[in-house]
Design an enzyme around this catalytic site. Sequence first.
Site, PDB file in Angstrom:
ATOM      1  N   SER A 140      -9.859  -0.295   6.963  1.00 54.51           N
ATOM      2  CA  SER A 140      -9.276  -0.207   5.621  1.00 54.51           C
ATOM      3  C   SER A 140      -8.563  -1.448   5.105  1.00 54.51           C
ATOM      4  O   SER A 140      -8.218  -1.502   3.929  1.00 54.51           O
ATOM      5  CB  SER A 140      -8.315   0.969   5.547  1.00 54.51           C
ATOM      6  OG  SER A 140      -9.058   2.145   5.345  1.00 54.51           O
ATOM      7  N   SER A 183      -9.699   1.958   2.722  1.00 49.51           N
ATOM      8  CA  SER A 183      -8.835   2.685   1.821  1.00 49.51           C
ATOM      9  C   SER A 183      -7.804   1.808   1.115  1.00 49.51           C
ATOM     10  O   SER A 183      -7.223   2.229   0.127  1.00 49.51           O
ATOM     11  CB  SER A 183      -8.100   3.789   2.589  1.00 49.51           C
ATOM     12  OG  SER A 183      -7.269   3.235   3.585  1.00 49.51           O
ATOM     13  N   LYS A 212       0.852  -1.192   0.000  1.00 48.19           N
ATOM     14  CA  LYS A 212       0.000   0.000   0.000  1.00 48.19           C
ATOM     15  C   LYS A 212       0.887   1.241   0.000  1.00 48.19           C
ATOM     16  O   LYS A 212       1.886   1.300   0.728  1.00 48.19           O
ATOM     17  CB  LYS A 212      -0.907  -0.011   1.232  1.00 48.19           C
ATOM     18  CG  LYS A 212      -1.948   1.110   1.252  1.00 48.19           C
ATOM     19  CD  LYS A 212      -2.860   0.985   2.471  1.00 48.19           C
ATOM     20  CE  LYS A 212      -3.922   2.068   2.506  1.00 48.19           C
ATOM     21  NZ  LYS A 212      -4.787   1.972   3.703  1.00 48.19           N
TER      22      LYS A 212
HETATM   23  N1  GLN Z   1     -13.089   4.401   5.977  1.00 51.17           N
HETATM   24  C1  GLN Z   1     -12.550   4.898   7.199  1.00 51.17           C
HETATM   25  C2  GLN Z   1     -12.124   6.329   7.008  1.00 51.17           C
HETATM   26  O1  GLN Z   1     -12.430   6.858   6.005  1.00 51.17           O
HETATM   27  C3  GLN Z   1     -11.388   4.053   7.618  1.00 51.17           C
HETATM   28  C4  GLN Z   1     -10.174   4.305   6.842  1.00 51.17           C
HETATM   29  C5  GLN Z   1      -9.004   3.488   7.276  1.00 51.17           C
HETATM   30  O2  GLN Z   1      -9.139   2.469   7.955  1.00 51.17           O
HETATM   31  N2  GLN Z   1      -7.824   3.945   6.919  1.00 51.17           N
HETATM   32  O3  GLN Z   1     -11.513   6.947   7.825  1.00 51.17           O
END
Ligand code: GLN
Length: 486
Positions: A178, A154, A79
Amino acid sequence: MIDGKQLTIHEVSQLLKSRQVSSCELTRAALEQIQKVEPQVKAIVTITEELAIKQAKQADERIARGEGSPLNGIPALIKDVICTRGVRTTCSSKMLENFVPPYDATVMEKLNDCGVVVVGKANMDEFAMGSSTENSAFFTTRNPWDLDRVPGGSSGGSAAGVAAGEAIYALGSDTGGSIRQPASFCSVTGLKPTYGRVSRYGLVAFASSLDQIGPITGDVTDAAIVLNAIAGFDTRDSTAVPLPIPDYTQCLTGDIKGLRLGIPREYFVEGMQPEVAAAIKAAIYRLEELGANIDWGVSLPHTPYALAVYYIIAPSEASANLARYDGVKYGFSYKDTDNMWEAMEKTRQHGFGAEVKRRIMLGTYALSAGYYDAWYLKAQKVRTLIRREFDSAFEKYDALVTPTSPTVPFKIGEKVEDPLQMYLSDVCTLPVNIAGLPAISIPAGFADGLPIGLQIIAKPFAEETLLKIAHAYQQVTEWHKRRASV
Ligand code: GLN
């Protein structure tokens, strides 16, 4: 991807050891698959072909000398929020578009020691803020199961890349879901370790008290293998915990007889897709057949507050963490002025996307004098209540079983205009980060050809329990073997 067949780490590792395939061949096959599917899937920000070929050659030399870990020579995607020395690390943001870290994250040092072959840096929501990869400043990744749908986020590039056979495994990061939500959306296995289990050194910070790096893989055995490689104490991360690391593959016995599993009813939220609820219930019956004791009557009444708590704490920490992007030290820098304040303002105005700015504003507000007690402090108190509620649940249960996401993957564009709808996509995963717990998402069925994920949550540092249960489930089901047909 060998002869059109997508393999796991443990399968490929055998082939490498018995010299049925070389790492160079394997890497070339991954790079060809990338060439083939990337125009549609768009999972990768930077393809690192040269590096991959160099690492594959070194891996083959190790094999020739009879050396090498189970990850030696196996292609992976990282990532793009994890620092890779000499390889651009963008966080899918214009702010870091040309940022080349002079150092490796600890997890990268560890993977390098294991002989990783990095084929690319995976696309993501900008600074890991989002649930669909639509917040990438560069492009949206598509779900390999249906190219009109999102892969989740994400870590959408990591999950889609593994699902599309562009790599055999990937690293993601999980602040509120994410790793698990995109794993669910792409029908792969995603593990979020306990807070402190894996070093965050070199992980670009979003919300430091919630962030954690973990594996996205083809099955549970692979998740255990990658966790073996990346877990452990690190003097460079003061929150990394100095506990011994077990060999996580040892707990994969298939035997879950007598384990006590709680099913918290608050996770079957209103508005949940009925097919998802049905698939999750079917999966729980499967676990019961394997000898687990199921308690359907569990209640964790603070669960509904997790979303509000998260959207105070995560933006607050983000607003502090992202203050470093001022155009002076590194990253994008607005140069069309000789006024310093204007330069900083314009750097941030042009360097950050809309969602990142929204979070910075939310966080700055929640932390500001006069509002701190009403918002941030209150959220921290509720965080403690959520954590305690889990603590008492884990006195009675070895693990909790829930859906990973209330829905199957949604259409690209469907939720971009409505941030609140987007935030709701993580209702089942956020509480886990708030309490710092480990959790795993594994494939548990399909609705109209779209993946459904099962989440298992355990107490801190009980990754073995998660892996054991998830592995036992995969021994008696085939969902994780189905592959997207891109
Ligand atoms: N979807 C959540 C956010 O937008 C979690 C994102 C994540 O785990 N990095 O913050």
